[in-house]
Design a protein around this motif. Structure first.
Motif, mmCIF file in Angstrom:
data_model
loop_
_atom_site.group_PDB
_atom_site.id
_atom_site.type_symbol
_atom_site.label_atom_id
_atom_site.label_comp_id
_atom_site.label_asym_id
_atom_site.label_seq_id
_atom_site.Cartn_x
_atom_site.Cartn_y
_atom_site.Cartn_z
ATOM 1 N N ARG A 74 0.862 -1.284 0.021
ATOM 2 C CA ARG A 74 0.083 -0.135 -0.038
ATOM 3 C C ARG A 74 0.871 1.337 -0.016
ATOM 4 O O ARG A 74 1.424 1.640 1.149
ATOM 5 C CB ARG A 74 -0.852 -0.096 1.166
ATOM 6 N N GLU A 75 0.841 1.851 -1.157
ATOM 7 C CA GLU A 75 1.736 3.434 -1.396
ATOM 8 C C GLU A 75 0.751 4.292 -0.919
ATOM 9 O O GLU A 75 -0.493 4.623 -1.027
ATOM 10 C CB GLU A 75 2.309 3.384 -2.807
ATOM 11 N N SER A 76 1.304 5.413 -0.400
ATOM 12 C CA SER A 76 0.789 6.509 0.069
ATOM 13 C C SER A 76 1.641 7.783 -0.098
ATOM 14 O O SER A 76 2.880 7.729 0.004
ATOM 15 C CB SER A 76 0.068 6.535 1.552
ATOM 16 N N GLY A 77 1.157 9.019 0.165
ATOM 17 C CA GLY A 77 1.912 10.204 0.018
ATOM 18 C C GLY A 77 2.050 11.000 -1.136
ATOM 19 O O GLY A 77 2.637 11.943 -0.975
ATOM 20 N N CYS A 105 5.321 3.135 1.861
ATOM 21 C CA CYS A 105 4.748 2.209 1.526
ATOM 22 C C CYS A 105 4.709 0.812 2.552
ATOM 23 O O CYS A 105 5.735 0.592 2.929
ATOM 24 C CB CYS A 105 5.678 1.465 0.244
ATOM 25 N N THR A 136 0.811 5.119 -6.015
ATOM 26 C CA THR A 136 0.383 6.722 -5.424
ATOM 27 C C THR A 136 0.802 7.637 -6.659
ATOM 28 O O THR A 136 2.006 7.572 -7.157
ATOM 29 C CB THR A 136 1.036 7.200 -4.047
#
Length: 113
Positions: free
Chosen positions: A5-8, A22, A107
């Motif tokens: 799960r990627e974010s930002g 991640c 992301t």
């Protein structure tokens, strides 16, 4: 099944910074990990890698601007991106360096004024 799960990601002006994260649904300590990106209409490319022992490698076009790091206690991989350029616009993904896990959603990073 392992989940990434990627974010930002987000919209940032040229010269700005973003920090991507991640999270991995299993222990990452034994794996060489990496960040990849896929610009619009182009193939996915490697932007940074970090070995299980911490050694890092960057391609020339991000060297000095991007920094990859890892926190194996949190099963999390990071990518600090500074001095962003419009050509850094892409969907960013994390994964193993080879023998990939199933890919996450990525992301979106958009660098534009």
């Amino acid at each position: 099944q392992v989940q990434l799960r990627e974010s930002g990601g987000g919209l940032v002006q040229p010269g700005g910074s973003l920090r991507l994260a991640c999270t991995v649904s299993r222990s990452t300590s034994v794996y060489h990990m990496a960040w990849y990106r896929q610009p619009p209409g182009k193939q996915r490319e490697l932007v940074a890698s970090i070995q299980s022992g911490g050694a890092t490698i960057y391609p020339d076009h991000v060297k000095g601007r991007f920094t990859i790091s890892r926190d194996d206690d949190k099963n999390t991989l990071y990518l600090q991106m500074n001095s962003l350029k419009p050509e850094d616009t892409a969907v960013y993904y994390c994964n193993r360096l080879v023998i990939f896990f199933p890919w996450g959603q990525g992301t979106q990073v958009t660098v534009s004024s």
